[in-house]
Design an enzyme around this catalytic site. Structure first.
Site, PDB file in Angstrom:
ATOM      1  N   ASN A 100     -12.451  -0.252  -5.758  1.00 26.27           N
ATOM      2  CA  ASN A 100     -12.155  -0.578  -7.155  1.00 26.27           C
ATOM      3  C   ASN A 100     -13.246  -1.496  -7.697  1.00 26.27           C
ATOM      4  O   ASN A 100     -13.440  -2.600  -7.205  1.00 26.27           O
ATOM      5  CB  ASN A 100     -10.783  -1.262  -7.221  1.00 26.27           C
ATOM      6  CG  ASN A 100     -10.445  -1.799  -8.582  1.00 26.27           C
ATOM      7  OD1 ASN A 100     -10.946  -1.339  -9.588  1.00 26.27           O
ATOM      8  ND2 ASN A 100      -9.577  -2.789  -8.613  1.00 26.27           N
ATOM      9  N   GLU A 147      -0.590 -15.890 -11.184  1.00 32.50           N
ATOM     10  CA  GLU A 147       0.380 -14.982 -11.803  1.00 32.50           C
ATOM     11  C   GLU A 147       1.823 -15.274 -11.402  1.00 32.50           C
ATOM     12  O   GLU A 147       2.744 -14.660 -11.911  1.00 32.50           O
ATOM     13  CB  GLU A 147       0.033 -13.532 -11.439  1.00 32.50           C
ATOM     14  CG  GLU A 147      -1.292 -13.093 -12.034  1.00 32.50           C
ATOM     15  CD  GLU A 147      -1.655 -11.650 -11.688  1.00 32.50           C
ATOM     16  OE1 GLU A 147      -0.902 -10.999 -10.931  1.00 32.50           O
ATOM     17  OE2 GLU A 147      -2.690 -11.183 -12.184  1.00 32.50           O
ATOM     18  N   CYS A 179      -6.051  -4.789  -8.046  1.00 32.18           N
ATOM     19  CA  CYS A 179      -5.868  -4.522  -6.623  1.00 32.18           C
ATOM     20  C   CYS A 179      -5.400  -5.772  -5.875  1.00 32.18           C
ATOM     21  O   CYS A 179      -4.855  -5.660  -4.779  1.00 32.18           O
ATOM     22  CB  CYS A 179      -7.132  -3.937  -6.009  1.00 32.18           C
ATOM     23  SG  CYS A 179      -8.626  -4.876  -6.325  1.00 32.18           S
ATOM     24  N   HIS A 180      -5.556  -6.946  -6.477  1.00 32.21           N
ATOM     25  CA  HIS A 180      -5.056  -8.162  -5.836  1.00 32.21           C
ATOM     26  C   HIS A 180      -3.531  -8.157  -5.729  1.00 32.21           C
ATOM     27  O   HIS A 180      -2.970  -8.870  -4.913  1.00 32.21           O
ATOM     28  CB  HIS A 180      -5.541  -9.415  -6.581  1.00 32.21           C
ATOM     29  CG  HIS A 180      -5.033  -9.537  -7.980  1.00 32.21           C
ATOM     30  ND1 HIS A 180      -5.628  -8.867  -9.038  1.00 32.21           N
ATOM     31  CD2 HIS A 180      -3.997 -10.227  -8.499  1.00 32.21           C
ATOM     32  CE1 HIS A 180      -4.967  -9.161 -10.156  1.00 32.21           C
ATOM     33  NE2 HIS A 180      -3.968  -9.991  -9.850  1.00 32.21           N
ATOM     34  N   TYR A 190       0.840  -1.193   0.000  1.00 34.59           N
ATOM     35  CA  TYR A 190       0.000   0.000   0.000  1.00 34.59           C
ATOM     36  C   TYR A 190       0.882   1.253   0.000  1.00 34.59           C
ATOM     37  O   TYR A 190       0.612   2.209  -0.731  1.00 34.59           O
ATOM     38  CB  TYR A 190      -0.950   0.004   1.197  1.00 34.59           C
ATOM     39  CG  TYR A 190      -1.944  -1.134   1.151  1.00 34.59           C
ATOM     40  CD1 TYR A 190      -3.064  -1.069   0.328  1.00 34.59           C
ATOM     41  CD2 TYR A 190      -1.762  -2.280   1.923  1.00 34.59           C
ATOM     42  CE1 TYR A 190      -3.976  -2.118   0.273  1.00 34.59           C
ATOM     43  CE2 TYR A 190      -2.669  -3.332   1.875  1.00 34.59           C
ATOM     44  CZ  TYR A 190      -3.772  -3.245   1.041  1.00 34.59           C
ATOM     45  OH  TYR A 190      -4.663  -4.281   0.987  1.00 34.59           O
TER      46      TYR A 190
END
Length: 145
Positions: free
Chosen positions: A106, A140, A114-115, A83
């Site tokens: 979001n 990912e 945002c993940h 953050y």
């Protein structure tokens, strides 16, 4: 708000009722070519992790939130940022709590990823639940805990 019909304005892991409940303002669409979202999502699921970057997004929010969402899209697939790090990317290094708020409102996850934003002390939170966040990060190839 007037937007092109080819722009994603909301997405959800909870279904259409969740999306409708989160869109409080009437949207007006002008005709535009729609991207093949199914194809893009299939490519993403198949390992082409940057495929979602091809989608234009638009969502309601103030200038700070818009800046955070733009900066969030610069976090590469397979990586994470904190953050605080995202606050720095957005040009407001002390606004890490406000960054958390921007993440929580979001509407177009995972197109605005945002993940990929985690707490300095661990995985942090996620509006769709930590199991979904972990699954996206694992897909990912991101190291996150």
């Amino acid at each position: 708000m007037v937007i092109d019909a080819g722009v994603v304005v909301a997405s959800s892991f909870r279904g259409i009722a969740d999306i409708r409940s989160r869109l409080s303002t009437e949207l007006f669409f002008k005709k535009a070519a729609l991207p093949t979202l199914e194809d893009l999502l299939d490519r993403y699921r198949g390992g082409e992790l940057a495929a979602l970057d091809e989608v234009e997004v638009a969502q309601f929010g103030g200038p700070f939130q818009q800046g955070v969402w733009v900066a969030m899209r610069t976090i590469e697939p397979g990586t994470t940022d904190t953050y605080g790090g995202l606050a720095m990317r957005a040009g407001r290094p002390r606004a890490y709590r406000a960054v958390g708020t921007a993440c929580s409102v979001n509407l177009v996850a995972p197109f605005v990823p945002c993940h990929r934003v985690v707490a300095a002390s661990g995985i942090g939170g996620y509006g769709y639940g930590l199991d979904v966040k972990r699954a996206l990060l694992k897909h990912e190839g991101a190291s996150f805990e």
